[in-house]
Design an enzyme around this catalytic site. Structure first.
Site, PDB file in Angstrom:
ATOM      1  N   TYR A 149      48.718  52.472 -96.280  1.00 34.84           N
ATOM      2  CA  TYR A 149      48.192  51.189 -96.751  1.00 34.84           C
ATOM      3  C   TYR A 149      48.060  50.174 -95.617  1.00 34.84           C
ATOM      4  O   TYR A 149      47.271  49.242 -95.706  1.00 34.84           O
ATOM      5  CB  TYR A 149      49.113  50.596 -97.824  1.00 34.84           C
ATOM      6  N   LYS A 196      55.504  65.367 -97.494  1.00 31.72           N
ATOM      7  CA  LYS A 196      54.640  66.534 -97.241  1.00 31.72           C
ATOM      8  C   LYS A 196      55.024  67.064 -95.872  1.00 31.72           C
ATOM      9  O   LYS A 196      54.213  67.128 -94.940  1.00 31.72           O
ATOM     10  CB  LYS A 196      53.163  66.091 -97.327  1.00 31.72           C
ATOM     11  N   ASP A 228      53.254  67.741-103.667  1.00 30.99           N
ATOM     12  CA  ASP A 228      52.488  68.512-104.660  1.00 30.99           C
ATOM     13  C   ASP A 228      53.443  69.124-105.680  1.00 30.99           C
ATOM     14  O   ASP A 228      53.212  69.079-106.897  1.00 30.99           O
ATOM     15  CB  ASP A 228      51.594  69.566-103.987  1.00 30.99           C
ATOM     16  N   ASP A 252      52.649  55.375-105.029  1.00 34.69           N
ATOM     17  CA  ASP A 252      51.583  54.814-105.867  1.00 34.69           C
ATOM     18  C   ASP A 252      51.114  55.873-106.865  1.00 34.69           C
ATOM     19  O   ASP A 252      50.999  55.616-108.068  1.00 34.69           O
ATOM     20  CB  ASP A 252      50.424  54.379-104.966  1.00 34.69           C
ATOM     21  N   ASP A 256      52.090  56.263-111.264  1.00 32.64           N
ATOM     22  CA  ASP A 256      51.102  56.301-112.356  1.00 32.64           C
ATOM     23  C   ASP A 256      51.324  57.547-113.215  1.00 32.64           C
ATOM     24  O   ASP A 256      51.236  57.496-114.444  1.00 32.64           O
ATOM     25  CB  ASP A 256      49.665  56.337-111.804  1.00 32.64           C
TER      26      ASP A 256
HETATM   27  C1  IPM Z   1      49.964  49.446-107.627  1.00 33.00           C
HETATM   28  C2  IPM Z   1      48.465  49.288-107.570  1.00 33.00           C
HETATM   29  C3  IPM Z   1      48.083  48.694-106.222  1.00 33.00           C
HETATM   30  C4  IPM Z   1      48.554  49.662-105.155  1.00 33.00           C
HETATM   31  C5  IPM Z   1      46.578  48.386-106.053  1.00 33.00           C
HETATM   32  C6  IPM Z   1      46.080  47.464-107.133  1.00 33.00           C
HETATM   33  C7  IPM Z   1      46.259  47.866-104.693  1.00 33.00           C
HETATM   34  O1  IPM Z   1      47.832  50.490-107.811  1.00 33.00           O
HETATM   35  O2  IPM Z   1      50.681  48.444-107.468  1.00 33.00           O
HETATM   36  O3  IPM Z   1      50.414  50.565-107.861  1.00 33.00           O
HETATM   37  O4  IPM Z   1      47.841  50.624-104.821  1.00 33.00           O
HETATM   38  O5  IPM Z   1      49.625  49.428-104.606  1.00 33.00           O
HETATM   39 MG    MG Z   2      49.139  52.056-108.390  1.00 30.11          MG
END
Ligand code: IPM
Ligand code: MG
Length: 381
Positions: A149, A196, A228, A252, A256
């Site tokens: 990032y 990884k 993975d 990240d 999710d």
């Molecule tokens: C998160 C989001 C952010 C990230 C985006 C919106 C930049 O997906 O906080 O997980 O990738 O960190």
């Molecule tokens: Mg995210």
């Protein structure tokens, strides 16, 4: 005690969920004798519209003057075509880096009330769960201000190649590992380092640093997984995990994935913390506070914005994390969590966590009504 809380409601559903959360926070204040003073700060799409930049310098300065930051969500289709450095997400990254909040804590647990909303079968949930229950309770600690990032990125002169760089210093790895080990100490004492290392030099370095740091935490069981495999294990046997620590990008993605297992991304809160002695911490001389940034892990959900449909619980639960980690108000944090539990027990559901099956005594409510229900539950604790 008085606390100053910077508020960035942001874009899309951000203002609705933050509105619900501050009302809950005020109810906590009334009950336990605290005053939360809100300082509204501009960032993200709204800031681009009003100032041309996703994070005006005075916004970051204003946040640093406060004890903690509560953020809704930034971004939306309106700003998607802007160049990278002017996108609302830049505002988010600027806040994280500017506040030095390197450790992002994302707890993901399956609440019994939302069992139906988890897509996994009982036998999958039970596998590797030491108590033999169809549940899991894990914490992802994501490194937040390094790695891909923030690494060097660019394009070649001929425009035919693009690159991003994964780079981590010993210092960056060590500090997030220590946060993760400390979190594991207060939980089930297991830490899984996800990387990884079969391919990436930076991952091999994470393992080297972990080998040193782990010596300071002899009562914590350290394990390693390739990302993975970790992605697969999360849906194969999530109960095996206690704390997972990983890089910015992997965290990240895995968070999710984990959110789906809890039933809805609308349930997941997060806390982003820096060093206890970072320049932005402990602003008030009369109390000990630790600067932190608190936000739901979901995005701005422009499709449902302004419709009173968003689930405010992730943001409300983020304020509980704020009380716990930034202000040391454990009893107050627990009150919010208990209130959320009771509201779910009572059958109240926003659409994203409603049971699509028959035979349940549910009431589907909007953002406001859900927030009000949590607030009332706090008054009755
Ligand atoms: C998160 C989001 C952010 C990230 C985006 C919106 C930049 O997906 O906080 O997980 O990738 O960190
Ligand atoms: Mg995210």
């Amino acid at each position: 005690m008085n606390y100053s809380v910077a508020l960035i409601p942001g874009d899309g559903i951000g203002p609705e969920v933050v509105g619900a959360a501050t009302e809950v926070l005020d109810a906590v204040g009334d009950k336990y004798g605290h005053i939360f003073n809100y300082v509204e700060v501009l960032a993200g799409g709204k800031a681009i519209d009003e100032t041309g930049e996703p994070l005006p310098e005075e916004s970051l300065e204003a946040v640093k003057q406060c004890d903690a930051l509560l953020l809704g969500a930034l971004g939306g289709p309106k700003w998607d075509t802007l160049p990278g450095h002017l996108r609302p997400e830049r505002g988010l990254l600027g806040l994280r880096a500017g506040l030095g909040v390197f450790a992002n804590l994302r707890p993901a647990a399956l609440l019994p009330q939302l069992r139906f909303a988890c897509p996994l079968k009982d036998e999958v949930l039970i596998a590797s769960n030491s108590e033999g229950k169809p549940s899991f309770d894990l914490l992802i600690v994501r490194e937040l201000i390094g790695g891909l990032y923030f690494g060097n990125r660019g394009r070649s002169a001929d425009g035919n190649t693009a690159f991003d760089t994964e780079s981590y210093s010993r210092h960056e790895i060590e500090r997030v590992l220590r946060t993760a080990y400390t979190a594991a100490s207060g939980r089930r004492k297991k830490l899984c380092i996800v990387d990884k290392a079969n391919i990436l030099e930076s991952s091999r370095f994470w393992r080297e640093v972990a080998a040193d740091v782990s010596k300071d935490y002899p009562d914590i069981e350290t394990s390693y997984l390739y990302v993975d495999n970790a992605a697969m294990q999360l849906v194969r046997a999530p109960g095996q995990f206690d704390v997972i620590v990983t890089s910015n990008l992997f965290g990240d993605i895995l968070s999710d994935e984990a959110s789906v297992l809890t039933g809805s991304i609308g349930m997941l809160a997060s806390a982003s913390l820096g060093a206890a002695d970072s320049p932005a911490s402990g602003n008030s001389s009369d109390k000990k506070t630790v600067m932190g940034m608190y936000e739901p892990i979901h995005g701005s959900a422009p499709d449902i914005a302004g419709k009173d449909l968003a689930n405010p619980l992730a943001t409300i639960l983020s304020t509980a994390m704020m009380l716990r980690y930034s202000f040391g108000l454990e009893k107050e944090a627990a009150a919010i969590e208990t209130a959320v539990n009771r509201v779910l027990d009572s059958g109240l559901r926003t659409k994203d966590i409603a049971n699509r099956g028959a035979g349940t005594a549910e009431k589907i409510v909007g953002t406001k009504e859900m927030g009000q229900a949590v607030l009332k539950a706090i008054e009755n604790i």
